[in-house]
Structures are given as structure tokens and as C-alpha cells.
Write a protein that holds these residues in place. Sequence first.
Motif, PDB file in Angstrom:
ATOM      1  N   VAL A  82       1.295  32.118 -31.987  1.00  0.00           N
ATOM      2  CA  VAL A  82       1.626  31.125 -33.019  1.00  0.00           C
ATOM      3  C   VAL A  82       0.344  30.593 -33.667  1.00  0.00           C
ATOM      4  O   VAL A  82       0.247  30.457 -34.890  1.00  0.00           O
ATOM      5  CB  VAL A  82       2.453  29.970 -32.418  1.00  0.00           C
ATOM      6  N   GLY A  83      -0.653  30.288 -32.838  1.00  0.00           N
ATOM      7  CA  GLY A  83      -1.925  29.769 -33.341  1.00  0.00           C
ATOM      8  C   GLY A  83      -2.667  30.784 -34.194  1.00  0.00           C
ATOM      9  O   GLY A  83      -3.251  30.430 -35.235  1.00  0.00           O
ATOM     10  N   LEU A  84      -2.636  32.061 -33.778  1.00  0.00           N
ATOM     11  CA  LEU A  84      -3.320  33.107 -34.546  1.00  0.00           C
ATOM     12  C   LEU A  84      -2.596  33.344 -35.876  1.00  0.00           C
ATOM     13  O   LEU A  84      -3.240  33.588 -36.912  1.00  0.00           O
ATOM     14  CB  LEU A  84      -3.388  34.404 -33.730  1.00  0.00           C
ATOM     15  N   SER A  85      -1.277  33.236 -35.861  1.00  0.00           N
ATOM     16  CA  SER A  85      -0.510  33.346 -37.115  1.00  0.00           C
ATOM     17  C   SER A  85      -0.906  32.225 -38.073  1.00  0.00           C
ATOM     18  O   SER A  85      -1.082  32.456 -39.280  1.00  0.00           O
ATOM     19  CB  SER A  85       1.000  33.248 -36.828  1.00  0.00           C
ATOM     20  N   GLU A  86      -1.051  31.016 -37.544  1.00  0.00           N
ATOM     21  CA  GLU A  86      -1.481  29.877 -38.368  1.00  0.00           C
ATOM     22  C   GLU A  86      -2.882  30.126 -38.932  1.00  0.00           C
ATOM     23  O   GLU A  86      -3.166  29.800 -40.088  1.00  0.00           O
ATOM     24  CB  GLU A  86      -1.466  28.608 -37.514  1.00  0.00           C
ATOM     25  N   HIS A  87      -3.738  30.727 -38.111  1.00  0.00           N
ATOM     26  CA  HIS A  87      -5.104  31.034 -38.553  1.00  0.00           C
ATOM     27  C   HIS A  87      -5.082  32.023 -39.723  1.00  0.00           C
ATOM     28  O   HIS A  87      -5.777  31.825 -40.735  1.00  0.00           O
ATOM     29  CB  HIS A  87      -5.908  31.616 -37.388  1.00  0.00           C
ATOM     30  N   MET A  88      -4.265  33.084 -39.589  1.00  0.00           N
ATOM     31  CA  MET A  88      -4.199  34.086 -40.655  1.00  0.00           C
ATOM     32  C   MET A  88      -3.581  33.489 -41.922  1.00  0.00           C
ATOM     33  O   MET A  88      -3.993  33.800 -43.035  1.00  0.00           O
ATOM     34  CB  MET A  88      -3.391  35.309 -40.191  1.00  0.00           C
ATOM     35  N   ARG A  89      -2.605  32.605 -41.736  1.00  0.00           N
ATOM     36  CA  ARG A  89      -2.017  31.900 -42.883  1.00  0.00           C
ATOM     37  C   ARG A  89      -3.090  31.084 -43.596  1.00  0.00           C
ATOM     38  O   ARG A  89      -3.158  31.030 -44.831  1.00  0.00           O
ATOM     39  CB  ARG A  89      -0.874  31.017 -42.389  1.00  0.00           C
ATOM     40  N   ASN A  90      -3.951  30.413 -42.819  1.00  0.00           N
ATOM     41  CA  ASN A  90      -5.027  29.605 -43.414  1.00  0.00           C
ATOM     42  C   ASN A  90      -6.023  30.480 -44.191  1.00  0.00           C
ATOM     43  O   ASN A  90      -6.546  30.062 -45.227  1.00  0.00           O
ATOM     44  CB  ASN A  90      -5.755  28.820 -42.322  1.00  0.00           C
ATOM     45  N   LEU A  91      -6.275  31.696 -43.681  1.00  0.00           N
ATOM     46  CA  LEU A  91      -7.160  32.615 -44.409  1.00  0.00           C
ATOM     47  C   LEU A  91      -6.540  32.989 -45.757  1.00  0.00           C
ATOM     48  O   LEU A  91      -7.231  33.063 -46.782  1.00  0.00           O
ATOM     49  CB  LEU A  91      -7.402  33.885 -43.582  1.00  0.00           C
TER      50      LEU A  91
END
Length: 371
Positions: free
Chosen positions: A285-294
Motif C-alpha cells: 500500500v505504501g509503495l503504491s502511494e509512493h508511485m502515485r506521488n511520483l
Amino acid sequence: MSDYIVSARKYRPQTFDSVVGQKSITTTLKNAIKNEHLAQAFLFCGSRGVGKTTTARILAKTINCFNRSSEVEACDNCDSCNSFNEGQSLNVYELDAASNNSVEDIRNLIDQVRVAPQLGTHKVYIIDEVHMLTTSAFNAFLKTLEEPPKHAIFILATTEKHKIIPTILSRCQIFDFNRIQVKDIADHLAGIAVKENITADPEALHLIAQKADGALRDALSIFDQIVTFVGNNLTYKAVTENLNVLDYDYYFRIADSAMNEDIASALMLYNDILNKGFDGHQFIVGLSEHMRNLLVCKDLNTLELLEVGESVKEKYRDQANQWDAQMVLRSLGVLSQADVQFKAAKNQRLLVELALMQLCSIKNEFEKKKD
């Protein structure tokens, strides 16, 4: 006995202008008081900790103030304000509908409504968690709510608007309180930190604000908890340890591994994350949020959607420049699939590792398509 007061009470807003993140609502209420267009029933809706009851109390206090300022704020010095501040005002009656939800409780309230105020112009009745009233209690309340005495004003507050019967809704002016923005919460916490002589990293306050999920009261509770844990120096590292949140740095390093097609590095980082006691699903979930932020950083128009501190925002901008938008979208697809499949997977660690291997292969697939 300790004189310690939790921040949620100590720094509870006392004026409309000090309410955090609800500017449109407080402006409307101030104009209603100024122009003497006050409704006789208000319904304040919204999630927990966004200022419903606080705003109701400020409204009750301001209505009866004898010396309101030009900005339509209570003076805090008149007899009405003093009695309110001391909790002895006879013009403000608060009822917790969670524990007083019967017909008898409402009848007692109705009996009090008939009595005119002894000091000031209005009697204000604040009913918190009004959705907890029984159907019979709602029905008993209807007639009074429709035709109350001129001196009576009702302020109903609820977290579950859908549970209130339509006949009640139709008799109220409805105000929907927003979830408070991360930046607004972080700025408020920064102000409190200064007043309490606490040194706090901006990233630490942003993390607390994110964890609070739009509720200022939750943010203040977390803030108090961490100050108790670490003392008067709030660092980003201390906050991540106390809240058991994975450091941003891990996600940046995973993304770098994916860009460098370094499967071994990504798998070792994930092993380190598991050894620290973090859950694989939360990592996805956190990595998905990170990629969304990119992806958000790829366009200046969407940059404001990034709810992090300035130094972290700069890191996102730098890393986003290395990624093609289509690669980020493909990565989000891989992570979304892993998120959906996680609970059903027999070998959850392998599922996450396969997702990381796919992330590390996206650049190669993308370059082949370009050729």
C-alpha cells in the motif's frame, strides 16, 4: 496531582478564526450572526475530530456575547462569556445523545426549551452524536424543532448524517465539515510546538498529520504521545519509530532499484523491511502511494496534491524526473494487482517479491517497446 492538560483541550479553538480548516463554514456563521439571519436549527456533519462540537460551542458563545468585536468574535470579557468559559452558562445546554437517547431525555430537553434565557438573548441546545437518538425520540423532538420559541437555537452534531430521519434534516440548516488538509494540520502542530518550546522537524509534523487522516483531534493526541516518548525534540526518525511507519527512504530506494533493474537490491530491502516487523500488505500500500506521488510530480498542475514536507517533496521531484509516466502507470498496475491478491495468497512473501521483480523489469519492457 498533575496540572497537565492534553493539547486537544489546551489548544481547543475559542474563536471562529482559530478553527482549523473550516473557513467557509465559520465565515457563513459569522455573517449569519452579523446580519441577524440565524436559523433556529443547525446540523453539523462530518468525520470525527474536524471541529463540529468546537464550532457549535463557539457559535453558542458568540451569539450571547454582549460586546462582539467588529470581526464578529466573542469578547471573552462580558458576563455571558465569563460564565461560558467557567462552564456555568445557563444559556448553553449540551446533551450527549449517545448516552441520553430516550424519549424521556428529549422530553426533559423540551421542558427546558420553554424557559426564556436569564442572561443574553438566546438559549442554545447542542446535541452531540444526534444520530444515536431512537426513532421515538426523534419523533418527540420534531414539533419543537419545527416551531421552537424565538429564544431557542438547536445545534445538532453527527458523524453519521445518513442515520438521521429526513423530517429532521428538512428542519435544519446543514453544514458539512471537511476532513482537514494535511498542510493545515501540520501548520497548526507547528504553532503548538513553538508555544510549548518543542523543536519539531517539518517532515515529522507532516507524518503525524497524514497519520491523523483528516482529524485534528487525532493529530493532537499523536503529537502528545510522541512528545511523551521522545521529549522536546521531534525528529522524523522518532515519529516513524513511535507510529510504526515505514521511512520514506525505503520507498525511494525500492524505486531506485526498480529503475536500475536491480532485483537483488529490491529483494534485500524488502527482507530488511520484514525483519523490522512491518507487514507486507502495508508495504505494498505504501509503495503504491509512493508511485502515485511520483506520477503526481510529473505535472505541475497536480503537484499541489502531494501532501508531504518541502524537503521530501524535492526528493519526489528529483526521482519523478527519472521515471516515464507510462512506466509509473505500469508499476501502479502491478502493485494494485498485488494488493488485491495479497489476502488470498498462500505465500504472501513470494507474492510481494514477484511484484518487486516485475517492477525491476518494467524499464526493460518499456525500452523494448520503444525500439
